[in-house]
Scaffold this motif. Structure first.
Motif, short mmCIF file in Angstrom:
data_model
loop_
_atom_site.label_atom_id
_atom_site.label_comp_id
_atom_site.label_asym_id
_atom_site.label_seq_id
_atom_site.Cartn_x
_atom_site.Cartn_y
_atom_site.Cartn_z
N SER A 1 0.81 -1.23 0.00
CA SER A 1 0.00 0.00 0.00
C SER A 1 0.84 1.27 0.00
CB SER A 1 -0.93 0.02 1.22
OG SER A 1 -1.84 -1.05 1.18
N CYS A 2 2.17 1.13 -0.07
CA CYS A 2 3.04 2.32 -0.01
C CYS A 2 3.05 3.03 -1.36
CB CYS A 2 4.45 1.92 0.39
SG CYS A 2 5.55 3.35 0.59
N SER A 3 2.51 4.22 -1.39
CA SER A 3 2.42 5.00 -2.62
C SER A 3 3.68 5.83 -2.83
CB SER A 3 1.21 5.94 -2.54
OG SER A 3 1.26 6.92 -3.55
N ASP A 4 4.06 6.00 -4.10
CA ASP A 4 5.20 6.87 -4.41
C ASP A 4 4.90 8.32 -4.08
OD1 ASP A 4 6.75 4.78 -5.30
OD2 ASP A 4 6.19 5.02 -7.41
N HIS A 5 3.64 8.65 -3.88
CA HIS A 5 3.26 10.03 -3.58
C HIS A 5 3.45 10.38 -2.11
CE1 HIS A 5 1.61 11.04 -7.54
NE2 HIS A 5 1.26 9.77 -7.59
N LEU A 6 3.68 9.37 -1.27
CA LEU A 6 3.96 9.66 0.14
C LEU A 6 5.30 10.37 0.28
CD1 LEU A 6 3.01 6.28 1.87
CD2 LEU A 6 1.73 8.43 1.96
N LEU A 7 5.37 11.32 1.18
CA LEU A 7 6.66 11.91 1.54
C LEU A 7 7.15 11.17 2.78
CD1 LEU A 7 7.63 15.67 1.66
CD2 LEU A 7 8.41 14.05 3.38
N ILE A 8 8.25 10.43 2.62
CA ILE A 8 8.77 9.60 3.71
C ILE A 8 9.91 10.35 4.41
CG2 ILE A 8 9.96 7.46 4.32
CD1 ILE A 8 8.50 6.11 2.05
N GLN B 1 19.84 6.86 4.66
CA GLN B 1 18.71 6.08 4.13
C GLN B 1 18.21 6.72 2.84
OE1 GLN B 1 17.70 3.15 5.93
NE2 GLN B 1 19.67 3.68 6.86
N LEU B 2 18.77 6.29 1.71
CA LEU B 2 18.53 6.97 0.45
C LEU B 2 17.16 6.69 -0.14
CD1 LEU B 2 22.03 6.64 -1.25
CD2 LEU B 2 21.13 8.50 0.14
N TYR B 3 16.45 5.68 0.35
CA TYR B 3 15.09 5.45 -0.11
C TYR B 3 14.10 6.43 0.52
CZ TYR B 3 15.93 1.21 -2.83
OH TYR B 3 16.33 0.33 -3.80
N ALA B 4 14.51 7.11 1.57
CA ALA B 4 13.65 8.11 2.21
C ALA B 4 13.76 9.44 1.47
CB ALA B 4 14.04 8.29 3.67
N PRO C 1 9.16 7.06 -9.90
CA PRO C 1 9.17 5.89 -9.01
C PRO C 1 10.22 6.07 -7.91
CG PRO C 1 9.15 5.22 -11.30
CD PRO C 1 9.39 6.70 -11.29
N ARG C 2 9.94 5.50 -6.75
CA ARG C 2 10.85 5.69 -5.61
C ARG C 2 12.26 5.19 -5.90
NH1 ARG C 2 9.58 7.67 -1.01
NH2 ARG C 2 7.36 7.45 -1.44
N GLY C 3 12.37 4.13 -6.70
CA GLY C 3 13.71 3.61 -7.04
C GLY C 3 14.52 4.61 -7.85
N ARG D 1 14.14 7.89 -7.72
CA ARG D 1 14.52 8.95 -6.78
C ARG D 1 15.73 8.53 -5.94
NH1 ARG D 1 8.25 9.42 -5.36
NH2 ARG D 1 8.86 10.00 -3.25
N MET D 2 15.77 7.24 -5.56
CA MET D 2 16.89 6.74 -4.77
C MET D 2 18.19 6.81 -5.57
SD MET D 2 19.11 4.00 -4.27
CE MET D 2 18.33 2.59 -5.03
N ARG D 3 18.14 6.46 -6.84
CA ARG D 3 19.36 6.49 -7.65
C ARG D 3 19.88 7.91 -7.83
NH1 ARG D 3 16.64 2.12 -10.11
NH2 ARG D 3 15.61 3.42 -11.67
N ILE D 4 18.96 8.87 -7.96
CA ILE D 4 19.37 10.28 -8.04
C ILE D 4 20.06 10.69 -6.75
CG2 ILE D 4 18.52 12.65 -8.18
CD1 ILE D 4 16.29 11.59 -10.02
N ARG D 5 19.47 10.31 -5.62
CA ARG D 5 20.05 10.67 -4.32
C ARG D 5 21.43 10.03 -4.14
NH1 ARG D 5 14.73 8.83 -2.13
NH2 ARG D 5 13.35 10.59 -2.47
#
Length: 341
Positions: free
Chosen positions: A80-87, A97-100, A312-314, A316-320
């Motif tokens: 249920s974790c949406s990419d639109h959530l701000l974590i 924690q680069l996925y955050a 996609p969150r992945g 965003r993680m690679r950019i970070r």
């Protein structure tokens, strides 16, 4: 700020069930893990101040979701974790924690990334100050995990020095089993301690991932502290009265003898510490959490975030990760140049 859009994610159902019964000050010993300190305690303190925060192990479809680093992968892998959530992830003692989307860090050194927000660790719940009836300096205390203390303070030379000078050693330690402290501690009780000592295995080590909790707790307890070279202490140090910085066993012995021979210095350090403690009360830390969540809510409503959230969150993680390489390189080049302040 109502904060009805702030959600605390905890994967452990048992921790969520505990929230209805735990009183932070009364049940101070409950907060024995990072998740309990950063997620459970923050949720409870915000709720106690009337903020409409929520908690669960099933993420919402929108809003700001806060979690501890140990729960991050369970969150992002939840169906249920949406990419639109701000974590917003509390890094604590863990690696970045680069996925955050954003990280909460526990010292200023770690906040040089634009994704990071420094929030001090919560002060010790249920703290008992040094007894006002104590007059002379008689007891040196340590509170913490046994594996973190420099081995010299377990050796005969240290014991001999204490005995020669009429001092006792209150070694209040726990052994870490991986998730919980192995036996009951008295980490909240400074009532019979006259000087607090904490030196990790490396006298010169910066321990850049650690908070300044031991210093802040000593201030609040009215107990002068002798501490090592951890960056979290150095960045808070405004005056020699804040704590005594020791870089060797000889420095520790000299510091103790100085405090014993100079009651005015001891009194000045206590008075100064109590004033500094006012900067790190539970109320001040609560206000800082509210400030950060308010900022994140504004960011999430921005047009830039709406574009960013489509990735996609992945991705965003690679950019970070690419930007993080430069941050790590920069961190390696940063030095604490005045460790004797």
């Amino acid at each position: 700020m109502a904060m009805d859009n702030v959600f605390f994610f905890m994967k452990d159902r048992a921790l969520l069930d505990d929230l209805s019964a735990i009183d932070v000050e009364r049940d101070w010993g409950y907060f024995s893990t990072g998740v309990k300190c950063w997620s459970s305690q923050t949720f409870l303190r915000l709720r106690a101040q009337g903020y409409d925060v929520k908690a669960g192990n099933h993420p919402p479809q929108a809003g700001v979701v806060c979690c501890h680093a140990d729960d991050l992968h369970a969150l992002i892998n939840h169906p249920s974790c949406s990419d639109h959530l701000l974590i917003a992830c509390a890094r604590a003692d863990r690696e970045p924690q680069l996925y955050a989307d954003y990280e909460i860090v526990q010292n200023q050194w770690s906040s040089n990334d634009v994704r990071c927000r420094f929030i001090p660790h919560w002060p010790q719940p249920g703290l008992r100050r040094r007894s006002p009836e104590r007059r002379a300096l008689r007891c040196v205390g340590y509170k913490g995990e046994e594996g973190n203390l420099h081995p010299w303070f377990l050796a005969d030379e240290w014991g001999g020095f204490l005995k020669e000078n009429g001092l006792s050693w209150d070694l209040d330690t726990t052994a870490w089993s991986g998730s919980e402290a192995s036996h009951h501690s008295r980490w909240n009780d400074y009532s019979s301690i006259d000087v607090f000592l904490s030196i990790r295995k490396d006298f010169q080590g910066g321990y850049y991932h650690k908070p300044a909790s031991k210093l802040v707790n000593s201030w609040q307890a009215g107990v002068p502290a002798i501490l090592g070279s951890e960056v979290a202490y150095l960045e808070l140090r405004k005056s020699p009265l804040d704590y005594i910085h020791a870089q060797s066993p000889e420095h520790v012995k000299e510091a103790l003898l100085s405090l014993m021979r100079n009651p005015q210095l001891y009194s000045n350090m206590v008075e100064n510490g109590l004033k500094r403690a006012e900067e790190f009360t539970a109320e001040k830390v609560t206000n800082r959490w509210v400030q950060v969540f308010s900022e994140l809510a504004i960011i999430q409503r921005s047009r830039l975030w709406q574009v960013y959230a489509r990735m996609p969150r992945g991705v965003r993680m690679r950019i970070r990760r690419r930007f993080a390489r430069g941050i790590v390189k920069n961190n390696r080049e940063r030095l604490v140049t005045d460790v004797t302040r």
